[in-house]
Design a protein around this motif. Structure first.
Motif, mmCIF file in Angstrom:
data_model
loop_
_atom_site.group_PDB
_atom_site.id
_atom_site.type_symbol
_atom_site.label_atom_id
_atom_site.label_comp_id
_atom_site.label_asym_id
_atom_site.label_seq_id
_atom_site.Cartn_x
_atom_site.Cartn_y
_atom_site.Cartn_z
ATOM 1 N N ARG A 278 0.834 -1.195 0.000
ATOM 2 C CA ARG A 278 0.000 0.000 0.000
ATOM 3 C C ARG A 278 0.867 1.243 0.000
ATOM 4 N N ARG A 279 0.419 2.241 -0.677
ATOM 5 C CA ARG A 279 1.157 3.505 -0.745
ATOM 6 C C ARG A 279 0.540 4.493 0.250
ATOM 7 N N TYR A 280 1.334 4.949 1.193
ATOM 8 C CA TYR A 280 0.835 5.858 2.224
ATOM 9 C C TYR A 280 1.225 7.297 1.889
ATOM 10 N N PRO A 281 0.280 8.219 1.982
ATOM 11 C CA PRO A 281 0.630 9.627 1.725
ATOM 12 C C PRO A 281 1.601 10.126 2.766
ATOM 13 N N LYS A 282 2.566 10.925 2.318
ATOM 14 C CA LYS A 282 3.559 11.489 3.231
ATOM 15 C C LYS A 282 3.524 13.001 3.109
ATOM 16 N N GLY A 283 4.121 13.665 4.064
ATOM 17 C CA GLY A 283 4.164 15.112 4.036
ATOM 18 C C GLY A 283 3.595 15.706 5.307
ATOM 19 N N ILE A 284 3.547 17.033 5.333
ATOM 20 C CA ILE A 284 3.085 17.750 6.529
ATOM 21 C C ILE A 284 1.624 17.406 6.807
ATOM 22 N N GLY A 285 1.321 16.987 8.014
ATOM 23 C CA GLY A 285 -0.051 16.712 8.409
ATOM 24 C C GLY A 285 -0.514 15.309 8.108
ATOM 25 N N ALA A 286 0.246 14.532 7.335
ATOM 26 C CA ALA A 286 -0.171 13.175 6.992
ATOM 27 C C ALA A 286 -0.104 12.288 8.226
ATOM 28 N N PRO A 287 -1.074 11.390 8.393
ATOM 29 C CA PRO A 287 -1.042 10.503 9.561
ATOM 30 C C PRO A 287 0.121 9.538 9.492
ATOM 31 N N LYS A 288 0.601 9.158 10.631
ATOM 32 C CA LYS A 288 1.699 8.204 10.693
ATOM 33 C C LYS A 288 1.210 6.848 10.225
ATOM 34 N N GLN A 289 1.944 6.240 9.273
ATOM 35 C CA GLN A 289 1.483 4.995 8.697
ATOM 36 C C GLN A 289 1.464 3.895 9.750
ATOM 37 N N PRO A 290 0.529 2.947 9.623
ATOM 38 C CA PRO A 290 0.400 1.896 10.642
ATOM 39 C C PRO A 290 1.565 0.914 10.561
ATOM 40 N N LEU A 291 1.824 0.292 11.681
ATOM 41 C CA LEU A 291 2.898 -0.690 11.767
ATOM 42 C C LEU A 291 2.324 -2.094 11.741
ATOM 43 N N SER A 292 3.093 -3.012 11.195
ATOM 44 C CA SER A 292 2.671 -4.412 11.172
ATOM 45 C C SER A 292 2.868 -5.027 12.552
ATOM 46 N N GLY A 293 2.301 -6.236 12.714
ATOM 47 C CA GLY A 293 2.474 -6.937 13.981
ATOM 48 C C GLY A 293 3.933 -7.240 14.249
ATOM 49 N N TYR A 294 4.686 -7.557 13.184
ATOM 50 C CA TYR A 294 6.112 -7.854 13.340
ATOM 51 C C TYR A 294 6.876 -6.638 13.836
ATOM 52 N N VAL A 295 6.547 -5.460 13.309
ATOM 53 C CA VAL A 295 7.241 -4.236 13.742
ATOM 54 C C VAL A 295 6.873 -3.899 15.178
ATOM 55 N N HIS A 296 5.622 -4.136 15.570
ATOM 56 C CA HIS A 296 5.243 -3.940 16.981
ATOM 57 C C HIS A 296 6.055 -4.868 17.877
ATOM 58 N N PHE A 297 6.262 -6.091 17.410
ATOM 59 C CA PHE A 297 7.083 -7.043 18.165
ATOM 60 C C PHE A 297 8.518 -6.540 18.291
ATOM 61 N N LEU A 298 9.077 -6.028 17.172
ATOM 62 C CA LEU A 298 10.437 -5.494 17.185
ATOM 63 C C LEU A 298 10.566 -4.344 18.175
ATOM 64 N N ASN A 299 9.616 -3.425 18.136
ATOM 65 C CA ASN A 299 9.680 -2.255 19.014
ATOM 66 C C ASN A 299 9.596 -2.634 20.484
ATOM 67 N N GLU A 300 8.873 -3.712 20.774
ATOM 68 C CA GLU A 300 8.719 -4.143 22.170
ATOM 69 C C GLU A 300 9.953 -4.877 22.678
ATOM 70 N N ARG A 301 10.578 -5.676 21.821
ATOM 71 C CA ARG A 301 11.652 -6.539 22.266
ATOM 72 C C ARG A 301 13.049 -5.988 22.028
ATOM 73 N N ARG A 302 13.201 -4.985 21.135
ATOM 74 C CA ARG A 302 14.523 -4.540 20.708
ATOM 75 C C ARG A 302 15.411 -4.123 21.875
ATOM 76 N N GLU A 303 14.915 -3.233 22.745
ATOM 77 C CA GLU A 303 15.753 -2.723 23.833
ATOM 78 C C GLU A 303 16.070 -3.788 24.862
ATOM 79 N N SER A 304 15.116 -4.724 25.084
ATOM 80 C CA SER A 304 15.385 -5.792 26.053
ATOM 81 C C SER A 304 16.503 -6.698 25.562
ATOM 82 N N VAL A 305 16.451 -7.067 24.276
ATOM 83 C CA VAL A 305 17.492 -7.926 23.711
ATOM 84 C C VAL A 305 18.826 -7.189 23.681
ATOM 85 N N ARG A 306 18.803 -5.876 23.358
ATOM 86 C CA ARG A 306 20.040 -5.096 23.349
ATOM 87 C C ARG A 306 20.645 -5.009 24.752
ATOM 88 N N ALA A 307 19.782 -4.877 25.768
ATOM 89 C CA ALA A 307 20.283 -4.807 27.147
ATOM 90 C C ALA A 307 20.917 -6.133 27.573
#
Length: 296
Positions: free
Chosen positions: A22-51
């Motif tokens: 899907r192509r998401y509009p970008k630019g001033i005022g555009a909503p932040k594009q949604p993240l996939s379940g995998y990216v949500h998993f990455l964001n949750e676990r990244r700092e713990s694994v790095r620590a």
């Protein structure tokens, strides 16, 4: 009657983009594009694994996280896919509002201009006529699917091919990691130096406190001795008042009582026989002094 318009279908404008993306509009005022379940998993676990692995490189970290994701059960993955669904609903709602703004209209005009410019036969095609995409898909453009795997790998394989990890990017990241290690080393050295300095400061503070206490005690002792000396002077002044001491031209007073005692002692030491009467008188006076009146 609601003033909001249905979101404009952007799928028809995805020419040149990977199929299914899907192509998401970008630019001033555009909503932040949604993240996939995998990216949500990455964001949750990244700092713990790095620590848990402070020295791990960025590429190894990503591979480790991808392997961990592949070991997740469907039930565990559904947790993050639910996050992705809520994020997508949020995006759809914000997109409807964004499509009513002038910023969105400007974005559409700019896309039309870009597509007109791109309509010239400048794109290289692979055999079979399929256009070569000039962009790589990112994690954020995934709609909840697992990360891509190397051809021939199994779903539980720990080796994944992540498109963004080009040689140039990895070399750049390797340089940054070396700089980070140097900075961490310098930080550790500075912390050790600070610890030593803090110990010195504590020792100095303790020494200063001890000196201040000793100075205070010395001042109190000096004050007590001075008071004792003043008491002795007053008793000597009272006892020897009216006594004539050879060499003393002024009447006996607080100012010259020390001089009188010094002169008397000199006469006793140098000419005891010639000043026997004065010596006997001084002995008598000293014997009659009430030392109990001396302040301690």
């Amino acid at each position: 009657m609601s003033s909001k318009k249905a979101p404009i279908d952007l799928e028809s404008k995805n020419r040149g983009w990977p199929k299914g993306k899907r192509r998401y509009p970008k630019g001033i005022g555009a909503p932040k594009q949604p993240l996939s379940g995998y990216v949500h998993f990455l964001n949750e676990r990244r700092e713990s694994v790095r620590a848990e692995n402070p020295e791990i490189s960025f590429s190894d970290l990503s591979k480790k996280l991808a392997a961990e994701w592949s070991r997740q059960t469907e039930e565990e993955k559904n947790k993050y896919n639910e996050f992705a669904k809520k994020d997508k609903d949020r995006y759809e709602s914000e997109l409807v509002e964004y499509q009513q703004t002038d910023a969105y209209k400007q974005y559409i005009e700019s896309q039309r201009s870009s597509e007109s410019s791109a309509s010239a036969p400048s794109k290289k095609k692979k055999k079979g006529g399929a256009p070569v995409s000039s962009k790589r898909s990112s994690f954020d453009e995934s709609e909840g699917e697992d990360p891509p795997m190397v051809a021939g790998s199994t779903p539980n394989s720990s080796i994944f091919h992540i498109p963004i990890f080009t040689e140039e990017f990895l070399e750049h990241n390797k340089g940054r990691e070396n700089e980070l290690r140097q900075l961490r080393k310098q930080t550790t050295e500075f912390e050790e130096q600070n610890a030593v300095l803090e110990k010195h400061i504590e020792s100095m503070k303790a020494a200063i406190s001890k000196l201040e206490m000793e100075t205070l005690q010395q001042r109190q002792s000096n004050a007590s001795l001075h008071q004792h000396l003043e008491s002795v002077r007053q008793l000597v002044l009272q006892g020897f008042r009216g006594v004539t001491v050879p060499g003393m031209t002024e009447p006996l007073s607080v100012r010259n009582v020390d001089q009188m005692v010094s002169t008397l002692l000199s006469l006793v030491e140098k000419n005891p026989n010639q000043n026997q009467a004065l010596i006997n008188s001084a002995k008598d006076i000293i014997a009659r002094i009430d030392y109990g009146k001396i302040s301690c």
